[in-house]
Design an enzyme around this catalytic site. Sequence first.
Site, PDB file in Angstrom:
ATOM      1  N   HIS A 193      49.706  39.956 -28.993  1.00 17.75           N
ATOM      2  CA  HIS A 193      50.413  41.002 -29.745  1.00 17.75           C
ATOM      3  C   HIS A 193      51.094  42.013 -28.825  1.00 17.75           C
ATOM      4  O   HIS A 193      51.407  43.127 -29.260  1.00 17.75           O
ATOM      5  CB  HIS A 193      49.459  41.711 -30.714  1.00 17.75           C
ATOM      6  CG  HIS A 193      49.052  40.853 -31.883  1.00 17.75           C
ATOM      7  ND1 HIS A 193      48.007  41.157 -32.720  1.00 17.75           N
ATOM      8  CD2 HIS A 193      49.572  39.678 -32.354  1.00 17.75           C
ATOM      9  CE1 HIS A 193      47.885  40.210 -33.653  1.00 17.75           C
ATOM     10  NE2 HIS A 193      48.821  39.301 -33.444  1.00 17.75           N
TER      11      HIS A 193
ATOM     12  N   ASP B  99      45.606  47.156 -25.570  1.00 15.33           N
ATOM     13  CA  ASP B  99      45.073  47.916 -24.426  1.00 15.33           C
ATOM     14  C   ASP B  99      44.850  46.963 -23.254  1.00 15.33           C
ATOM     15  O   ASP B  99      44.985  45.745 -23.394  1.00 15.33           O
ATOM     16  CB  ASP B  99      43.774  48.658 -24.823  1.00 15.33           C
ATOM     17  CG  ASP B  99      42.629  47.691 -25.169  1.00 15.33           C
ATOM     18  OD1 ASP B  99      42.297  46.839 -24.324  1.00 15.33           O
ATOM     19  OD2 ASP B  99      42.072  47.786 -26.285  1.00 15.33           O
TER      20      ASP B  99
HETATM   21  C1  BJW Z   1      33.258  45.651 -34.291  1.00 15.40           C
HETATM   22  C2  BJW Z   1      32.895  46.855 -33.753  1.00 15.40           C
HETATM   23  C3  BJW Z   1      32.001  46.809 -32.700  1.00 15.40           C
HETATM   24  C4  BJW Z   1      34.222  47.313 -35.301  1.00 15.40           C
HETATM   25  N1  BJW Z   1      31.555  45.623 -32.278  1.00 15.40           N
HETATM   26  N2  BJW Z   1      32.789  44.490 -33.866  1.00 15.40           N
HETATM   27  C5  BJW Z   1      50.765  35.954 -46.093  1.00 15.40           C
HETATM   28  C6  BJW Z   1      49.869  34.979 -45.694  1.00 15.40           C
HETATM   29  C7  BJW Z   1      49.711  34.640 -44.355  1.00 15.40           C
HETATM   30  C8  BJW Z   1      50.430  35.287 -43.375  1.00 15.40           C
HETATM   31  C9  BJW Z   1      51.316  36.259 -43.756  1.00 15.40           C
HETATM   32  C10 BJW Z   1      51.490  36.589 -45.091  1.00 15.40           C
HETATM   33  N3  BJW Z   1      52.423  37.577 -45.174  1.00 15.40           N
HETATM   34  C11 BJW Z   1      52.818  37.867 -43.915  1.00 15.40           C
HETATM   35  C12 BJW Z   1      52.155  37.075 -43.041  1.00 15.40           C
HETATM   36  C13 BJW Z   1      52.270  37.067 -41.565  1.00 15.40           C
HETATM   37  C14 BJW Z   1      51.721  38.339 -40.929  1.00 15.40           C
HETATM   38  C15 BJW Z   1      50.317  38.629 -41.462  1.00 15.40           C
HETATM   39  O1  BJW Z   1      49.329  38.088 -40.993  1.00 15.40           O
HETATM   40  N4  BJW Z   1      50.197  39.537 -42.410  1.00 15.40           N
HETATM   41  C16 BJW Z   1      48.892  39.835 -42.997  1.00 15.40           C
HETATM   42  C17 BJW Z   1      48.802  41.321 -43.301  1.00 15.40           C
HETATM   43  C18 BJW Z   1      48.680  38.935 -44.192  1.00 15.40           C
HETATM   44  N5  BJW Z   1      51.686  38.101 -39.480  1.00 15.40           N
HETATM   45  C19 BJW Z   1      52.737  38.321 -38.718  1.00 15.40           C
HETATM   46  O2  BJW Z   1      53.763  38.807 -39.156  1.00 15.40           O
HETATM   47  C20 BJW Z   1      52.623  37.890 -37.265  1.00 15.40           C
HETATM   48  N6  BJW Z   1      53.719  37.055 -36.927  1.00 15.40           N
HETATM   49  C21 BJW Z   1      53.922  35.869 -37.516  1.00 15.40           C
HETATM   50  O3  BJW Z   1      53.190  35.433 -38.386  1.00 15.40           O
HETATM   51  O4  BJW Z   1      54.994  35.181 -37.018  1.00 15.40           O
HETATM   52  C22 BJW Z   1      55.318  33.914 -37.605  1.00 15.40           C
HETATM   53  C23 BJW Z   1      54.526  32.749 -37.090  1.00 15.40           C
HETATM   54  C24 BJW Z   1      54.554  31.565 -37.753  1.00 15.40           C
HETATM   55  C25 BJW Z   1      53.836  30.478 -37.299  1.00 15.40           C
HETATM   56  C26 BJW Z   1      53.093  30.554 -36.139  1.00 15.40           C
HETATM   57  C27 BJW Z   1      53.087  31.716 -35.452  1.00 15.40           C
HETATM   58  C28 BJW Z   1      53.793  32.818 -35.950  1.00 15.40           C
HETATM   59  C29 BJW Z   1      52.649  39.093 -36.345  1.00 15.40           C
HETATM   60  C30 BJW Z   1      51.401  39.904 -36.469  1.00 15.40           C
HETATM   61  C31 BJW Z   1      51.514  41.153 -35.605  1.00 15.40           C
HETATM   62  C32 BJW Z   1      50.276  42.011 -35.782  1.00 15.40           C
HETATM   63  N7  BJW Z   1      50.454  43.235 -35.145  1.00 15.40           N
HETATM   64  C33 BJW Z   1      49.416  44.243 -35.232  1.00 15.40           C
HETATM   65  C34 BJW Z   1      50.020  45.658 -34.966  1.00 15.40           C
HETATM   66  C35 BJW Z   1      50.772  45.797 -33.713  1.00 15.40           C
HETATM   67  C36 BJW Z   1      49.909  46.123 -32.538  1.00 15.40           C
HETATM   68  C37 BJW Z   1      49.399  47.528 -32.542  1.00 15.40           C
HETATM   69  O5  BJW Z   1      49.967  48.443 -33.139  1.00 15.40           O
HETATM   70  O6  BJW Z   1      48.365  47.684 -31.907  1.00 15.40           O
HETATM   71  O7  BJW Z   1      48.337  43.928 -34.350  1.00 15.40           O
HETATM   72  S1  BJW Z   1      48.624  44.304 -36.813  1.00 15.40           S
HETATM   73  C38 BJW Z   1      47.060  44.811 -36.222  1.00 15.40           C
HETATM   74  O8  BJW Z   1      46.102  43.878 -36.750  1.00 15.40           O
HETATM   75  C39 BJW Z   1      47.125  44.655 -34.692  1.00 15.40           C
HETATM   76  C40 BJW Z   1      45.863  43.849 -34.441  1.00 15.40           C
HETATM   77  O9  BJW Z   1      45.990  43.124 -33.239  1.00 15.40           O
HETATM   78  C41 BJW Z   1      45.732  42.995 -35.677  1.00 15.40           C
HETATM   79  C42 BJW Z   1      44.347  42.468 -35.923  1.00 15.40           C
HETATM   80  O10 BJW Z   1      43.444  43.510 -36.183  1.00 15.40           O
HETATM   81  P1  BJW Z   1      41.949  43.385 -35.676  1.00 15.40           P
HETATM   82  O11 BJW Z   1      41.936  43.369 -34.210  1.00 15.40           O
HETATM   83  O12 BJW Z   1      41.274  42.282 -36.379  1.00 15.40           O
HETATM   84  O13 BJW Z   1      41.365  44.817 -36.126  1.00 15.40           O
HETATM   85  P2  BJW Z   1      40.666  45.231 -37.519  1.00 15.40           P
HETATM   86  O14 BJW Z   1      40.607  46.708 -37.551  1.00 15.40           O
HETATM   87  O15 BJW Z   1      41.283  44.559 -38.660  1.00 15.40           O
HETATM   88  O16 BJW Z   1      39.186  44.627 -37.404  1.00 15.40           O
HETATM   89  C43 BJW Z   1      38.249  45.094 -36.454  1.00 15.40           C
HETATM   90  C44 BJW Z   1      36.971  44.288 -36.624  1.00 15.40           C
HETATM   91  O17 BJW Z   1      36.068  44.698 -35.600  1.00 15.40           O
HETATM   92  C45 BJW Z   1      36.263  44.526 -37.962  1.00 15.40           C
HETATM   93  O18 BJW Z   1      35.858  43.275 -38.522  1.00 15.40           O
HETATM   94  C46 BJW Z   1      35.029  45.345 -37.599  1.00 15.40           C
HETATM   95  O19 BJW Z   1      33.892  45.049 -38.387  1.00 15.40           O
HETATM   96  C47 BJW Z   1      34.791  44.920 -36.168  1.00 15.40           C
HETATM   97  N8  BJW Z   1      34.156  45.944 -35.362  1.00 15.40           N
HETATM   98  N9  BJW Z   1      33.561  47.871 -34.468  1.00 15.40           N
HETATM   99  C48 BJW Z   1      31.982  44.485 -32.929  1.00 15.40           C
HETATM  100  N10 BJW Z   1      31.563  47.933 -32.114  1.00 15.40           N
END
Ligand code: BJW
Length: 226
Positions: A105, A90
């Site tokens: 992202h 956003d």
């Molecule tokens: C509050 C609140 C309030 C609530 N006040 N707090 C195995 C091990 C390690 C890595 C990997 C693996 N297998 C695969 C991977 C890599 C993979 C990965 O991490 N996978 C995992 C599932 C394990 N990553 C990738 O593929 C990334 N690319 C990559 O690694 O490339 C290679 C590379 C190598 C070396 C260096 C660099 C790169 C790409 C990741 C792309 C993520 N995309 C997404 C979706 C697309 C966007 C979209 O649709 O919007 O992005 S995933 C999704 O999760 C989104 C978010 O940005 C991301 C993070 O989520 P976020 O923001 O943390 O949200 P939530 O819901 O999880 O948490 C919210 C938090 O807020 C909670 O804690 C609440 O408590 C809190 N909260 N209300 C304060 N009012």
Amino acid sequence: MKIVILTGAGISAESGLQTFRAEDGLWEGHRVEDVATPEAFERSPRTVTRFYNARRIAAAEAQPNAAHYALARLAEDGGHEVILITQNVDDLHERAGFEGVIHMHGSLAMARCYECNVQFDAPMEMVVGDCCPGCGAPTTRPDIVWFGEMPYQMEEISDALSTADLFVSIGTSGNVYPAAGFVEFATRAGAETLELNLEPSSGVFENSRQGPATVLVPQWVEDLLA
Ligand code: BJW
């Protein structure tokens, strides 16, 4: 002091935008592999495009909250060097007045051609087969970093983390890499680390405060500027 801030979906939750991993989260009704991978887009471009169109509309209707405004105030104050990296797609940080946000992202406001890679402003409703304004091919997609794709501006991020005095993580669960590894990276580089989140995340922080972002972030900024 050089402050590097990482934000996630939690900072926009109180603006009415769903987080990802809560019980009632954004992916509750969608399996992540159905919408957030390049393979999913190839398999079912209409479903993925519809999902992001709905998100684009929701984001445009949302308003920045007190946490977004507090971070903009911190940057405007000029007393510290502040670098803001967001995982969010956003534009609430920008609409609160923060300039130069790193969208690692991608962004709902942008589209991209997967043939020639040109980036352009996304229409509010993208349609599968829309032509690229660069090469004319019907190969446009939301400019979002999906699983398996390289996040944006990693070199800039790595430089910022290597030289940070303080790393602050706000509203992110620490489930998705590479962002989830920033706290370790910053710690190794000698930065202090602080987490402001509703609940403890999976990262190891020197200091951690729990509560809603609209309360914790303005408080933290006020303390820092006092
Ligand atoms: C509050 C609140 C309030 C609530 N006040 N707090 C195995 C091990 C390690 C890595 C990997 C693996 N297998 C695969 C991977 C890599 C993979 C990965 O991490 N996978 C995992 C599932 C394990 N990553 C990738 O593929 C990334 N690319 C990559 O690694 O490339 C290679 C590379 C190598 C070396 C260096 C660099 C790169 C790409 C990741 C792309 C993520 N995309 C997404 C979706 C697309 C966007 C979209 O649709 O919007 O992005 S995933 C999704 O999760 C989104 C978010 O940005 C991301 C993070 O989520 P976020 O923001 O943390 O949200 P939530 O819901 O999880 O948490 C919210 C938090 O807020 C909670 O804690 C609440 O408590 C809190 N909260 N209300 C304060 N009012």
